[in-house]
Design an enzyme around this catalytic site. Sequence first.
Site, short mmCIF file in Angstrom:
data_model
loop_
_atom_site.label_atom_id
_atom_site.label_comp_id
_atom_site.label_asym_id
_atom_site.label_seq_id
_atom_site.Cartn_x
_atom_site.Cartn_y
_atom_site.Cartn_z
N HIS A 307 60.72 65.72 45.78
CA HIS A 307 59.41 65.74 46.27
C HIS A 307 58.02 65.80 45.28
O HIS A 307 58.43 66.16 44.34
CB HIS A 307 59.39 67.41 47.06
CG HIS A 307 58.14 67.23 48.17
ND1 HIS A 307 57.00 67.76 47.58
CD2 HIS A 307 58.40 67.24 49.50
CE1 HIS A 307 56.31 67.54 48.67
NE2 HIS A 307 57.21 67.49 49.91
N ASP A 364 63.35 67.28 54.81
CA ASP A 364 64.44 66.30 55.40
C ASP A 364 65.83 66.49 55.17
O ASP A 364 66.53 65.74 56.03
CB ASP A 364 63.83 64.90 55.08
CG ASP A 364 62.50 64.84 55.59
OD1 ASP A 364 61.39 64.13 54.71
OD2 ASP A 364 62.03 64.94 56.68
C1 SDX Z 1 58.29 64.24 52.89
O1 SDX Z 1 54.26 64.93 50.31
C2 SDX Z 1 54.65 65.56 51.11
O2 SDX Z 1 54.26 66.77 51.46
C3 SDX Z 1 55.87 64.94 52.13
C4 SDX Z 1 56.66 65.95 53.24
C5 SDX Z 1 55.67 66.38 54.00
O3 SDX Z 1 55.79 67.34 54.52
O4 SDX Z 1 54.64 65.71 54.52
O5 SDX Z 1 56.85 67.13 52.28
C6 SDX Z 1 57.53 65.21 53.69
O6 SDX Z 1 57.97 63.13 52.88
C7 SDX Z 1 59.57 64.69 51.90
C8 SDX Z 1 60.02 63.68 51.08
C9 SDX Z 1 60.95 62.80 51.98
N1 SDX Z 1 61.49 61.68 50.97
C10 SDX Z 1 62.80 61.40 50.61
O7 SDX Z 1 63.55 62.46 50.67
C11 SDX Z 1 63.07 60.03 49.81
C12 SDX Z 1 63.73 60.60 48.45
N2 SDX Z 1 62.78 61.13 47.35
C13 SDX Z 1 62.13 60.26 46.64
O8 SDX Z 1 61.79 58.92 47.18
C14 SDX Z 1 61.08 61.17 45.75
O9 SDX Z 1 61.43 62.05 45.47
C15 SDX Z 1 59.61 61.19 46.61
C16 SDX Z 1 59.19 59.88 47.03
C17 SDX Z 1 59.86 62.44 47.64
C18 SDX Z 1 58.75 61.69 45.54
O10 SDX Z 1 58.53 60.87 44.65
P1 SDX Z 1 57.56 61.00 43.53
O11 SDX Z 1 56.90 62.14 43.39
O12 SDX Z 1 56.78 59.70 43.35
O13 SDX Z 1 58.58 60.97 41.98
P2 SDX Z 1 59.10 59.86 41.44
O14 SDX Z 1 59.46 58.68 42.29
O15 SDX Z 1 57.99 59.27 40.35
O16 SDX Z 1 60.37 60.51 40.58
C19 SDX Z 1 60.53 61.18 39.57
C20 SDX Z 1 61.68 60.84 38.97
C21 SDX Z 1 62.03 59.42 38.65
O17 SDX Z 1 63.03 59.03 37.62
P3 SDX Z 1 62.42 58.78 36.24
O18 SDX Z 1 61.51 57.47 36.42
O19 SDX Z 1 61.70 60.12 35.88
O20 SDX Z 1 63.75 58.42 35.36
O21 SDX Z 1 62.76 61.30 39.52
C22 SDX Z 1 63.79 60.13 40.44
C23 SDX Z 1 62.72 59.00 40.04
O22 SDX Z 1 63.83 57.93 40.06
N3 SDX Z 1 63.75 60.25 41.59
C24 SDX Z 1 65.06 60.42 42.39
C25 SDX Z 1 64.96 60.67 43.54
N4 SDX Z 1 63.57 61.24 43.91
C26 SDX Z 1 62.87 61.06 42.69
N5 SDX Z 1 66.35 59.94 41.75
C27 SDX Z 1 67.21 59.94 42.76
N6 SDX Z 1 67.18 60.25 44.30
C28 SDX Z 1 65.85 60.64 44.52
N7 SDX Z 1 65.82 61.17 45.72
#
Ligand code: SDX
Length: 428
Positions: A307, A364
Amino acid sequence: MSEIAKIELDGTIYELPVVVGTENEKAVDISSLRGKSGYITLDRGFKNTGSCESAITFLDGEKGILRYRGYPIEQLAENASFLEVTYLILKGELPTKQELADFEGVIDNHTLVHEDMKRFFEAYPNKAHPMGILASMICSMSTFYPESQDPNRPKEAFELSINRLIAKFPTLAAMVYKNAVRHPFMYPKNDIGYVENFMFMTWGMPTEDYVPDPIISAALNKLLILHADHEQNCSASTVRIVGSSQANLYASISAGISALWGPLHGGANQAVIEMLEMIQNDGGDLDKWIAKAKDKNDSFRLMGFGHRVYKNFDPRATIIKKACDDILEQLGVKDPTLEIAKKLEEVALNDEYFKSRGLYPNVDFYSGIIYKAIGIPTEMFTVMFAMGRLPGWIAQWQEMLDNSEPIGRPRQVYVGATKRDFVPLDKR
Ligand code: SDX
Protein backbone atom coordinates in the site's frame (compact mmCIF):
# COMPACT_ATOMS: atom_id res chain seq x y z
CA MET A 1 4.60 31.39 15.96
CA SER A 2 4.21 29.43 12.70
CA GLU A 3 7.20 27.36 11.56
CA ILE A 4 9.29 28.27 8.54
CA ALA A 5 11.21 25.94 6.24
CA LYS A 6 14.43 27.18 4.64
CA ILE A 7 15.82 25.91 1.34
CA GLU A 8 19.05 27.09 -0.22
CA LEU A 9 19.11 27.27 -4.02
CA ASP A 10 21.97 28.74 -6.05
CA GLY A 11 23.34 30.38 -2.94
CA THR A 12 20.08 32.05 -1.92
CA ILE A 13 18.09 30.92 1.10
CA TYR A 14 14.32 30.90 0.57
CA GLU A 15 11.86 30.75 3.43
CA LEU A 16 8.66 28.73 2.95
CA PRO A 17 5.72 28.48 5.36
CA VAL A 18 5.05 25.20 7.18
CA VAL A 19 1.44 23.98 7.44
CA VAL A 20 0.53 21.88 10.51
CA GLY A 21 -2.70 19.81 10.52
CA THR A 22 -4.96 18.93 13.46
CA GLU A 23 -3.16 15.56 13.80
CA ASN A 24 0.19 17.37 13.73
CA GLU A 25 1.02 16.34 10.17
CA LYS A 26 3.44 18.86 8.73
CA ALA A 27 3.90 20.14 5.18
CA VAL A 28 6.10 22.70 3.49
CA ASP A 29 3.85 25.00 1.47
CA ILE A 30 5.78 25.39 -1.81
CA SER A 31 3.16 27.48 -3.62
CA SER A 32 5.52 30.50 -3.65
CA LEU A 33 8.69 28.55 -4.49
CA ARG A 34 8.61 28.97 -8.30
CA GLY A 35 7.77 32.65 -8.09
CA LYS A 36 10.66 33.28 -5.70
CA SER A 37 13.32 30.92 -7.10
CA GLY A 38 12.22 29.67 -10.53
CA TYR A 39 12.44 26.12 -9.16
CA ILE A 40 9.57 23.63 -9.05
CA THR A 41 9.57 20.35 -7.11
CA LEU A 42 9.36 16.89 -8.68
CA ASP A 43 7.66 13.90 -7.00
CA ARG A 44 6.65 11.04 -9.30
CA GLY A 45 3.33 9.54 -8.25
CA PHE A 46 2.98 12.33 -5.67
CA LYS A 47 4.38 9.92 -3.05
CA ASN A 48 5.47 12.81 -0.83
CA THR A 49 3.26 15.64 -2.09
CA GLY A 50 0.02 16.86 -0.54
CA SER A 51 -2.57 18.14 -3.02
CA CYS A 52 -4.91 19.78 -0.51
CA GLU A 53 -5.92 20.30 3.10
CA SER A 54 -8.88 18.06 3.88
CA ALA A 55 -11.16 17.49 6.87
CA ILE A 56 -12.82 14.28 5.67
CA THR A 57 -10.52 11.32 6.44
CA PHE A 58 -7.43 10.94 8.59
CA LEU A 59 -5.14 7.96 8.23
CA ASP A 60 -1.79 7.13 9.75
CA GLY A 61 -0.02 4.50 7.67
CA GLU A 62 2.59 3.70 10.31
CA LYS A 63 0.06 3.23 13.12
CA GLY A 64 -2.71 1.66 11.01
CA ILE A 65 -5.20 4.40 11.95
CA LEU A 66 -8.23 5.27 9.77
CA ARG A 67 -10.97 7.72 10.86
CA TYR A 68 -13.85 9.34 8.96
CA ARG A 69 -14.48 12.85 10.31
CA GLY A 70 -12.63 11.80 13.49
CA TYR A 71 -14.56 8.57 14.14
CA PRO A 72 -12.45 5.36 14.14
CA ILE A 73 -13.32 3.00 11.29
CA GLU A 74 -13.57 0.09 13.75
CA GLN A 75 -16.43 1.80 15.62
CA LEU A 76 -18.28 2.87 12.48
CA ALA A 77 -18.02 -0.60 10.89
CA GLU A 78 -19.44 -2.22 14.03
CA ASN A 79 -22.19 0.27 14.94
CA ALA A 80 -23.36 2.36 11.96
CA SER A 81 -25.38 1.89 8.80
CA PHE A 82 -23.83 2.75 5.46
CA LEU A 83 -26.26 5.66 4.91
CA GLU A 84 -25.40 6.94 8.40
CA VAL A 85 -21.69 6.92 7.46
CA THR A 86 -22.56 8.49 4.10
CA TYR A 87 -24.29 11.34 5.94
CA LEU A 88 -21.28 11.70 8.28
CA ILE A 89 -18.76 11.82 5.43
CA LEU A 90 -20.84 14.29 3.41
CA LYS A 91 -21.93 16.63 6.20
CA GLY A 92 -19.15 16.20 8.76
CA GLU A 93 -21.33 15.15 11.69
CA LEU A 94 -23.22 11.99 12.67
CA PRO A 95 -26.95 12.47 11.97
CA THR A 96 -29.56 12.61 14.72
CA LYS A 97 -32.29 9.99 14.47
CA GLN A 98 -34.54 12.51 12.68
CA GLU A 99 -31.79 13.70 10.34
CA LEU A 100 -31.02 10.11 9.36
CA ALA A 101 -34.70 9.30 8.80
CA ASP A 102 -35.08 12.41 6.62
CA PHE A 103 -31.94 11.52 4.64
CA GLU A 104 -33.11 7.93 4.11
CA GLY A 105 -36.47 9.29 2.96
CA VAL A 106 -34.84 11.58 0.39
CA ILE A 107 -32.67 8.74 -0.93
CA ASP A 108 -35.71 6.42 -1.12
CA ASN A 109 -37.44 8.95 -3.38
CA HIS A 110 -34.70 8.97 -6.02
CA THR A 111 -33.85 5.29 -6.55
CA LEU A 112 -35.49 4.98 -9.98
CA VAL A 113 -33.39 5.66 -13.08
CA HIS A 114 -34.77 7.09 -16.33
CA GLU A 115 -36.43 4.31 -18.35
CA ASP A 116 -34.32 5.20 -21.42
CA MET A 117 -31.16 4.12 -19.54
CA LYS A 118 -32.31 0.52 -19.91
CA ARG A 119 -31.75 0.78 -23.65
CA PHE A 120 -28.01 1.40 -23.21
CA PHE A 121 -27.60 -2.19 -22.08
CA GLU A 122 -28.84 -3.53 -25.42
CA ALA A 123 -25.81 -2.04 -27.16
CA TYR A 124 -23.05 -3.48 -24.93
CA PRO A 125 -21.28 -6.63 -26.11
CA ASN A 126 -21.94 -9.79 -24.15
CA LYS A 127 -19.44 -10.10 -21.23
CA ALA A 128 -18.88 -6.31 -21.23
CA HIS A 129 -16.92 -5.55 -18.03
CA PRO A 130 -19.29 -4.04 -15.42
CA MET A 131 -16.89 -1.17 -14.63
CA GLY A 132 -16.93 -0.02 -18.25
CA ILE A 133 -20.73 0.04 -18.21
CA LEU A 134 -20.94 1.69 -14.78
CA ALA A 135 -18.54 4.53 -15.67
CA SER A 136 -20.60 5.26 -18.80
CA MET A 137 -23.92 5.08 -16.97
CA ILE A 138 -22.83 7.47 -14.22
CA CYS A 139 -21.45 10.00 -16.72
CA SER A 140 -24.64 9.65 -18.78
CA MET A 141 -26.68 10.79 -15.75
CA SER A 142 -25.42 14.31 -16.56
CA THR A 143 -27.30 14.10 -19.89
CA PHE A 144 -30.58 13.11 -18.22
CA TYR A 145 -30.17 15.92 -15.69
CA PRO A 146 -28.61 18.69 -17.83
CA GLU A 147 -29.09 21.24 -15.03
CA SER A 148 -26.33 19.30 -13.20
CA GLN A 149 -23.87 20.69 -15.76
CA ASP A 150 -24.28 24.26 -14.46
CA PRO A 151 -21.42 24.98 -12.02
CA ASN A 152 -23.24 28.11 -10.81
CA ARG A 153 -26.52 26.50 -9.84
CA PRO A 154 -27.81 27.09 -6.28
CA LYS A 155 -26.65 24.93 -3.33
CA GLU A 156 -29.90 22.99 -3.14
CA ALA A 157 -29.48 21.98 -6.79
CA PHE A 158 -26.04 20.54 -5.94
CA GLU A 159 -27.71 18.67 -3.06
CA LEU A 160 -30.28 17.20 -5.48
CA SER A 161 -27.52 16.00 -7.86
CA ILE A 162 -25.74 14.37 -4.92
CA ASN A 163 -28.86 12.68 -3.56
CA ARG A 164 -29.84 11.42 -7.02
CA LEU A 165 -26.37 9.88 -7.43
CA ILE A 166 -26.37 8.18 -4.01
CA ALA A 167 -29.87 6.83 -4.62
CA LYS A 168 -29.41 5.63 -8.19
CA PHE A 169 -25.94 4.09 -7.84
CA PRO A 170 -27.21 0.77 -6.36
CA THR A 171 -30.01 0.66 -8.96
CA LEU A 172 -27.48 1.04 -11.79
CA ALA A 173 -25.05 -1.42 -10.14
CA ALA A 174 -27.85 -4.00 -9.87
CA MET A 175 -28.81 -3.37 -13.52
CA VAL A 176 -25.18 -3.98 -14.51
CA TYR A 177 -25.33 -7.31 -12.67
CA LYS A 178 -28.70 -8.29 -14.19
CA ASN A 179 -27.37 -7.41 -17.64
CA ALA A 180 -24.31 -9.65 -17.04
CA VAL A 181 -26.44 -12.67 -16.06
CA ARG A 182 -29.12 -11.80 -18.62
CA HIS A 183 -31.89 -11.64 -16.01
CA PRO A 184 -34.74 -9.07 -16.04
CA PHE A 185 -34.09 -5.76 -14.28
CA MET A 186 -35.84 -5.34 -10.93
CA TYR A 187 -37.42 -2.01 -9.97
CA PRO A 188 -36.32 -0.67 -6.55
CA LYS A 189 -38.39 -1.24 -3.42
CA ASN A 190 -38.14 1.86 -1.26
CA ASP A 191 -39.16 0.54 2.12
CA ILE A 192 -36.55 -2.10 2.87
CA GLY A 193 -33.30 -0.15 3.34
CA TYR A 194 -30.43 0.94 1.11
CA VAL A 195 -28.34 -2.25 1.22
CA GLU A 196 -31.38 -4.55 1.24
CA ASN A 197 -32.79 -2.71 -1.79
CA PHE A 198 -29.54 -3.34 -3.68
CA MET A 199 -29.79 -7.01 -2.76
CA PHE A 200 -33.43 -7.13 -3.90
CA MET A 201 -32.62 -5.48 -7.26
CA THR A 202 -29.61 -7.79 -7.70
CA TRP A 203 -30.85 -11.21 -6.62
CA GLY A 204 -34.64 -10.72 -6.68
CA MET A 205 -36.70 -12.15 -9.56
CA PRO A 206 -40.13 -10.97 -10.82
CA THR A 207 -41.46 -14.50 -10.39
CA GLU A 208 -40.73 -14.96 -6.68
CA ASP A 209 -40.63 -13.19 -3.33
CA TYR A 210 -37.13 -12.20 -2.24
CA VAL A 211 -36.24 -11.65 1.40
CA PRO A 212 -32.74 -10.20 1.95
CA ASP A 213 -30.58 -12.48 4.14
CA PRO A 214 -29.61 -10.39 7.21
CA ILE A 215 -26.18 -12.06 7.35
CA ILE A 216 -25.45 -10.87 3.82
CA SER A 217 -26.92 -7.38 4.31
CA ALA A 218 -24.84 -6.96 7.47
CA ALA A 219 -21.70 -8.09 5.60
CA LEU A 220 -22.37 -5.72 2.70
CA ASN A 221 -23.12 -2.85 5.09
CA LYS A 222 -19.74 -3.40 6.79
CA LEU A 223 -17.85 -3.71 3.49
CA LEU A 224 -19.43 -0.53 2.09
CA ILE A 225 -18.49 1.40 5.25
CA LEU A 226 -14.90 0.11 5.11
CA HIS A 227 -14.57 1.40 1.54
CA ALA A 228 -16.36 4.75 2.05
CA ASP A 229 -13.33 7.04 1.84
CA HIS A 230 -9.56 6.90 1.96
CA GLU A 231 -8.29 10.51 1.63
CA GLN A 232 -6.28 11.34 -1.52
CA ASN A 233 -6.06 7.89 -3.17
CA CYS A 234 -5.76 7.62 -6.95
CA SER A 235 -9.51 7.71 -7.69
CA ALA A 236 -10.35 10.44 -5.15
CA SER A 237 -7.53 12.59 -6.56
CA THR A 238 -8.96 11.93 -10.03
CA VAL A 239 -12.41 13.07 -8.91
CA ARG A 240 -10.92 16.23 -7.41
CA ILE A 241 -8.83 17.16 -10.42
CA VAL A 242 -11.65 16.49 -12.92
CA GLY A 243 -14.06 18.48 -10.74
CA SER A 244 -11.53 21.33 -10.47
CA SER A 245 -12.22 22.19 -14.13
CA GLN A 246 -15.90 22.68 -13.08
CA ALA A 247 -16.84 19.42 -14.81
CA ASN A 248 -20.15 18.25 -13.33
CA LEU A 249 -20.48 15.78 -10.45
CA TYR A 250 -21.49 12.81 -12.60
CA ALA A 251 -18.57 13.29 -15.02
CA SER A 252 -16.16 13.66 -12.07
CA ILE A 253 -17.40 10.50 -10.35
CA SER A 254 -17.32 8.62 -13.66
CA ALA A 255 -13.63 9.54 -13.93
CA GLY A 256 -13.11 8.22 -10.39
CA ILE A 257 -14.75 4.92 -11.37
CA SER A 258 -12.36 4.64 -14.30
CA ALA A 259 -9.34 5.28 -12.07
CA LEU A 260 -10.59 2.74 -9.51
CA TRP A 261 -10.86 0.06 -12.23
CA GLY A 262 -7.09 -0.35 -12.46
CA PRO A 263 -5.71 -3.57 -10.85
CA LEU A 264 -3.21 -1.53 -8.83
CA HIS A 265 -6.16 0.28 -7.20
CA GLY A 266 -9.74 -0.90 -6.75
CA GLY A 267 -9.42 -3.54 -9.47
CA ALA A 268 -7.13 -5.40 -7.07
CA ASN A 269 -10.07 -7.12 -5.35
CA GLN A 270 -10.90 -8.88 -8.62
CA ALA A 271 -7.20 -9.54 -9.28
CA VAL A 272 -6.75 -11.09 -5.81
CA ILE A 273 -9.41 -13.74 -6.34
CA GLU A 274 -8.10 -14.47 -9.85
CA MET A 275 -4.61 -14.83 -8.34
CA LEU A 276 -5.78 -17.14 -5.52
CA GLU A 277 -7.73 -19.30 -7.96
CA MET A 278 -4.72 -19.41 -10.30
CA ILE A 279 -2.48 -20.54 -7.40
CA GLN A 280 -5.06 -23.13 -6.38
CA ASN A 281 -5.38 -24.46 -9.95
CA ASP A 282 -1.59 -24.50 -10.22
CA GLY A 283 -1.43 -26.93 -7.29
CA GLY A 284 -1.11 -24.40 -4.45
CA ASP A 285 2.71 -24.12 -4.49
CA LEU A 286 2.94 -20.91 -2.43
CA ASP A 287 6.74 -20.78 -2.40
CA LYS A 288 6.76 -20.70 -6.21
CA TRP A 289 4.38 -17.73 -6.35
CA ILE A 290 6.07 -15.85 -3.51
CA ALA A 291 9.36 -16.22 -5.37
CA LYS A 292 7.74 -14.88 -8.55
CA ALA A 293 6.33 -11.89 -6.62
CA LYS A 294 9.84 -11.08 -5.35
CA ASP A 295 11.51 -11.54 -8.73
CA LYS A 296 12.18 -8.17 -10.35
CA ASN A 297 12.22 -9.83 -13.75
CA ASP A 298 8.80 -11.34 -13.23
CA SER A 299 5.74 -9.13 -13.72
CA PHE A 300 3.75 -11.15 -11.14
CA ARG A 301 2.87 -9.16 -8.04
CA LEU A 302 1.14 -10.40 -4.90
CA MET A 303 -2.22 -8.72 -5.51
CA GLY A 304 -3.88 -7.39 -2.36
CA PHE A 305 -0.47 -6.82 -0.80
CA GLY A 306 1.31 -3.53 -0.28
CA HIS A 307 0.00 0.00 0.00
CA ARG A 308 1.19 3.51 -0.75
CA VAL A 309 0.37 4.71 2.74
CA TYR A 310 0.02 1.69 5.04
CA LYS A 311 3.54 0.42 5.69
CA ASN A 312 2.07 -1.54 8.53
CA PHE A 313 -1.28 -3.34 8.58
CA ASP A 314 -4.28 -1.83 6.78
CA PRO A 315 -6.91 -1.57 9.56
CA ARG A 316 -9.62 -2.41 7.04
CA ALA A 317 -7.90 -5.69 6.14
CA THR A 318 -7.86 -6.67 9.81
CA ILE A 319 -11.62 -6.09 10.11
CA ILE A 320 -12.40 -7.82 6.80
CA LYS A 321 -10.24 -10.85 7.61
CA LYS A 322 -12.24 -11.43 10.83
CA ALA A 323 -15.52 -10.77 8.97
CA CYS A 324 -14.44 -13.38 6.41
CA ASP A 325 -14.23 -16.11 9.02
CA ASP A 326 -17.54 -15.07 10.62
CA ILE A 327 -19.54 -14.80 7.39
CA LEU A 328 -18.25 -18.01 5.81
CA GLU A 329 -19.05 -19.86 9.04
CA GLN A 330 -22.53 -18.27 9.30
CA LEU A 331 -23.25 -19.10 5.66
CA GLY A 332 -21.69 -22.57 5.96
CA VAL A 333 -19.39 -21.78 3.03
CA LYS A 334 -16.06 -23.57 2.68
CA ASP A 335 -13.78 -21.63 0.32
CA PRO A 336 -10.32 -23.11 -0.37
CA THR A 337 -9.14 -19.72 -1.62
CA LEU A 338 -9.56 -18.38 1.95
CA GLU A 339 -7.16 -21.03 3.22
CA ILE A 340 -4.71 -20.19 0.42
CA ALA A 341 -5.04 -16.48 1.30
CA LYS A 342 -4.27 -17.13 4.96
CA LYS A 343 -1.24 -19.29 4.15
CA LEU A 344 -0.02 -16.74 1.60
CA GLU A 345 -0.32 -14.00 4.21
CA GLU A 346 1.55 -16.07 6.78
CA VAL A 347 4.39 -16.94 4.39
CA ALA A 348 4.70 -13.36 3.13
CA LEU A 349 4.64 -11.78 6.59
CA ASN A 350 7.60 -13.95 7.58
CA ASP A 351 9.55 -13.15 4.45
CA GLU A 352 12.22 -10.44 4.65
CA TYR A 353 11.33 -9.10 1.16
CA PHE A 354 7.81 -8.18 2.24
CA LYS A 355 8.67 -7.16 5.79
CA SER A 356 11.52 -4.88 4.72
CA ARG A 357 9.26 -3.10 2.24
CA GLY A 358 6.31 -2.80 4.60
CA LEU A 359 4.13 -4.98 2.37
CA TYR A 360 1.04 -6.21 4.25
CA PRO A 361 -2.42 -7.32 3.17
CA ASN A 362 -4.54 -4.33 2.13
CA VAL A 363 -8.30 -3.81 1.96
CA ASP A 364 -8.53 -5.84 -1.25
CA PHE A 365 -6.83 -8.99 0.00
CA TYR A 366 -9.80 -10.55 1.78
CA SER A 367 -12.79 -8.52 0.53
CA GLY A 368 -13.17 -10.59 -2.64
CA ILE A 369 -13.57 -13.78 -0.61
CA ILE A 370 -16.60 -12.30 1.14
CA TYR A 371 -18.09 -10.97 -2.11
CA LYS A 372 -17.63 -14.43 -3.64
CA ALA A 373 -19.24 -16.14 -0.63
CA ILE A 374 -22.33 -13.93 -0.85
CA GLY A 375 -22.76 -14.59 -4.56
CA ILE A 376 -21.27 -11.54 -6.25
CA PRO A 377 -19.46 -12.42 -9.51
CA THR A 378 -15.73 -11.60 -9.61
CA GLU A 379 -16.10 -8.92 -12.28
CA MET A 380 -18.58 -7.09 -10.05
CA PHE A 381 -16.16 -6.81 -7.10
CA THR A 382 -14.82 -3.40 -8.13
CA VAL A 383 -18.38 -2.17 -8.71
CA MET A 384 -18.97 -2.97 -5.01
CA PHE A 385 -15.81 -1.05 -4.13
CA ALA A 386 -17.12 1.92 -6.14
CA MET A 387 -20.52 1.77 -4.39
CA GLY A 388 -18.74 1.95 -1.05
CA ARG A 389 -16.37 4.75 -2.16
CA LEU A 390 -19.14 6.92 -3.60
CA PRO A 391 -19.74 9.07 -0.48
CA GLY A 392 -16.02 9.68 -0.16
CA TRP A 393 -15.65 10.73 -3.78
CA ILE A 394 -18.64 13.09 -3.48
CA ALA A 395 -17.35 14.61 -0.24
CA GLN A 396 -13.88 15.14 -1.75
CA TRP A 397 -15.45 16.77 -4.82
CA GLN A 398 -17.68 19.00 -2.67
CA GLU A 399 -14.76 19.98 -0.38
CA MET A 400 -12.65 20.94 -3.40
CA LEU A 401 -15.46 23.26 -4.58
CA ASP A 402 -16.21 24.64 -1.09
CA ASN A 403 -12.52 25.48 -0.67
CA SER A 404 -12.46 27.19 -4.12
CA GLU A 405 -9.45 25.06 -5.08
CA PRO A 406 -7.82 26.23 -8.35
CA ILE A 407 -7.99 24.03 -11.46
CA GLY A 408 -5.47 21.21 -11.03
CA ARG A 409 -2.57 21.72 -13.44
CA PRO A 410 0.81 20.27 -12.31
CA ARG A 411 4.12 21.48 -13.75
CA GLN A 412 6.78 19.25 -15.36
CA VAL A 413 10.51 19.12 -16.01
CA TYR A 414 11.00 18.99 -19.80
CA VAL A 415 13.60 16.40 -20.89
CA GLY A 416 12.87 16.26 -24.64
CA ALA A 417 14.69 17.62 -27.71
CA THR A 418 16.00 21.20 -27.46
CA LYS A 419 15.14 23.78 -30.19
CA ARG A 420 15.70 22.55 -33.77
CA ASP A 421 14.50 23.78 -37.21
CA PHE A 422 11.95 22.03 -39.40
CA VAL A 423 13.47 19.84 -42.17
CA PRO A 424 11.44 19.62 -45.41
CA LEU A 425 10.20 16.15 -46.27
CA ASP A 426 12.48 15.74 -49.31
CA LYS A 427 15.55 16.53 -47.18
CA ARG A 428 14.98 13.98 -44.35
C1 SDX B 1 -6.10 0.30 -3.01
O1 SDX B 1 -4.15 4.67 -2.02
C2 SDX B 1 -5.16 4.13 -1.45
O2 SDX B 1 -5.63 4.56 -0.40
C3 SDX B 1 -5.76 2.96 -2.20
C4 SDX B 1 -6.82 2.15 -1.47
C5 SDX B 1 -8.09 2.96 -1.23
O3 SDX B 1 -8.80 2.62 -0.28
O4 SDX B 1 -8.39 3.86 -2.06
O5 SDX B 1 -6.31 1.68 -0.24
C6 SDX B 1 -7.24 0.94 -2.31
O6 SDX B 1 -5.82 0.64 -4.12
C7 SDX B 1 -5.28 -0.73 -2.27
C8 SDX B 1 -4.09 -1.27 -3.11
C9 SDX B 1 -4.60 -2.34 -4.05
N1 SDX B 1 -3.53 -2.75 -5.00
C10 SDX B 1 -2.93 -3.94 -4.91
O7 SDX B 1 -3.14 -4.75 -4.02
C11 SDX B 1 -1.95 -4.23 -6.04
C12 SDX B 1 -0.66 -4.80 -5.49
N2 SDX B 1 0.09 -3.77 -4.75
C13 SDX B 1 1.08 -3.01 -5.46
O8 SDX B 1 0.98 -2.89 -6.82
C14 SDX B 1 1.61 -1.80 -4.68
O9 SDX B 1 1.84 -2.22 -3.40
C15 SDX B 1 0.77 -0.54 -4.64
C16 SDX B 1 0.42 -0.08 -6.01
C17 SDX B 1 -0.47 -0.76 -3.85
C18 SDX B 1 1.59 0.55 -3.94
O10 SDX B 1 2.68 0.78 -4.74
P1 SDX B 1 3.76 1.92 -4.36
O11 SDX B 1 3.40 2.62 -3.10
O12 SDX B 1 4.00 2.73 -5.58
O13 SDX B 1 5.03 1.07 -3.97
P2 SDX B 1 6.06 0.54 -5.02
O14 SDX B 1 5.35 -0.01 -6.21
O15 SDX B 1 7.09 1.59 -5.23
O16 SDX B 1 6.67 -0.71 -4.22
C19 SDX B 1 7.74 -0.54 -3.30
C20 SDX B 1 8.52 -1.86 -3.40
C21 SDX B 1 8.96 -2.19 -4.83
O17 SDX B 1 10.10 -3.01 -4.72
P3 SDX B 1 11.60 -2.31 -4.81
O18 SDX B 1 11.60 -1.48 -6.09
O19 SDX B 1 11.71 -1.47 -3.56
O20 SDX B 1 12.56 -3.46 -4.84
O21 SDX B 1 7.66 -2.95 -3.01
C22 SDX B 1 7.48 -3.84 -4.11
C23 SDX B 1 7.84 -3.05 -5.36
O22 SDX B 1 8.27 -3.94 -6.39
N3 SDX B 1 6.07 -4.22 -4.11
C24 SDX B 1 5.61 -5.45 -4.32
C25 SDX B 1 4.22 -5.37 -4.17
N4 SDX B 1 3.88 -4.10 -3.89
C26 SDX B 1 5.03 -3.39 -3.87
N5 SDX B 1 6.25 -6.60 -4.60
C27 SDX B 1 5.46 -7.70 -4.76
N6 SDX B 1 4.09 -7.70 -4.63
C28 SDX B 1 3.46 -6.54 -4.34
N7 SDX B 1 2.12 -6.53 -4.21
